[in-house]
Design an enzyme around this catalytic site. Sequence first.
Site, PDB file in Angstrom:
ATOM      1  N   GLU A 190     -54.063  20.120 -38.577  1.00 14.06           N
ATOM      2  CA  GLU A 190     -54.663  19.895 -37.249  1.00 14.06           C
ATOM      3  C   GLU A 190     -54.542  21.171 -36.389  1.00 14.06           C
ATOM      4  OE1 GLU A 190     -52.296  16.939 -35.287  1.00 14.06           O
ATOM      5  OE2 GLU A 190     -53.697  16.656 -33.626  1.00 14.06           O
ATOM      6  N   LYS A 212     -60.962  13.673 -32.714  1.00 12.67           N
ATOM      7  CA  LYS A 212     -59.835  12.721 -32.740  1.00 12.67           C
ATOM      8  C   LYS A 212     -59.986  11.613 -31.696  1.00 12.67           C
ATOM      9  CE  LYS A 212     -54.740  12.992 -32.876  1.00 12.67           C
ATOM     10  NZ  LYS A 212     -53.610  13.959 -32.793  1.00 12.67           N
ATOM     11  N   CYS A 230     -54.232  13.263 -37.650  1.00 10.43           N
ATOM     12  CA  CYS A 230     -52.832  13.000 -37.326  1.00 10.43           C
ATOM     13  C   CYS A 230     -52.591  11.576 -36.790  1.00 10.43           C
ATOM     14  CB  CYS A 230     -52.301  14.076 -36.374  1.00 10.43           C
ATOM     15  SG  CYS A 230     -50.501  14.198 -36.507  1.00 10.43           S
ATOM     16  N   VAL A 259     -44.964  14.845 -36.064  1.00 11.60           N
ATOM     17  CA  VAL A 259     -43.626  15.171 -35.552  1.00 11.60           C
ATOM     18  C   VAL A 259     -42.617  14.037 -35.743  1.00 11.60           C
ATOM     19  CG1 VAL A 259     -44.318  16.946 -33.913  1.00 11.60           C
ATOM     20  CG2 VAL A 259     -44.360  14.560 -33.198  1.00 11.60           C
TER      21      VAL A 259
HETATM   22  C1  ACM Z   1     -50.127  14.125 -33.630  1.00 14.95           C
HETATM   23  O1  ACM Z   1     -51.053  13.340 -33.515  1.00 14.95           O
HETATM   24  N1  ACM Z   1     -50.336  15.428 -33.692  1.00 14.95           N
HETATM   25  C2  ACM Z   1     -48.731  13.654 -33.714  1.00 14.95           C
END
Ligand code: ACM
Length: 264
Positions: free
Chosen positions: A39, A110, A143, A170
């Site tokens: 990402e 996203k 992510c 994370v």
């Molecule tokens: C994330 O969505 N980068 C934790």
Amino acid sequence: MKVGFIQTAPVLGDVDQTIRKIDRLLPHIRGAELLVLPELCNSGYNFESPGQARETSETVSDSVFLRYIGSVCREHQLHIVTGLNERDGDILYNSAVLVGPDGYLGKYRKLHLYMNEKDNFTPGDLDLPVFDINSCQIGMLICFDWLFPEVWRILALKGADLICHPSNLVIPGLAQRAVPIHAICNRVHVITANRVGTEGDLTFTGCSTIATPNGEVVAQASPSKEETRLVDIDISLSRDKMITSRNHVFADRRPEEYTLITKT
Ligand code: ACM
């Protein structure tokens, strides 16, 4: 189909150095037909300010990083899905971009923004597209989208064989455990390309993963090293949605009982 990931640590605010790192990892994955990168690979993740997020963003049509990715795809005749800090007019999106040997093919923005991403990015507005590359149907998630079963299902219902999942995870271990389950529930392949390293108060958790429709983890990287993996996957497995001789993952659903899911 030979697919893989590059698990690296993009350098916050230094796209040239990030490109040099990727370039050093590429010889390890010769023969790949499709690669997934993390990402926000052109910019890094943990911005010191909204100004830094903006300064490090790029438009798809004029991106140093995507020009480099395009040259790799052309030279090695492969496809790459990479995260991109994308600027469109005044708006920033956390995007995943698909590039092939002939250049840019499409993007996803996203939908589910994580924590401080909400200060810098606008949630996606492009739905959940699926792209045909050499008769393999590719979907993209980014992510934190991993937490929402609905988007995996929609991509699978649209015919995705393989879901590419650029990440900067994370929370240790959660997504890496959930991804093979989403693969099973939808009978798709998944490539999660996570990053490693630390930016400010965030340490990224590596363990990039490739999972098959049987939930088998056929490749997993270390938690903290920059590395690559390349595996052969059988795309025909994604087209067989039978989980027993009498149970079809889609045909056995009861959508009329699920209306609560789409209530806002
Ligand atoms: C994330 O969505 N980068 C934790």
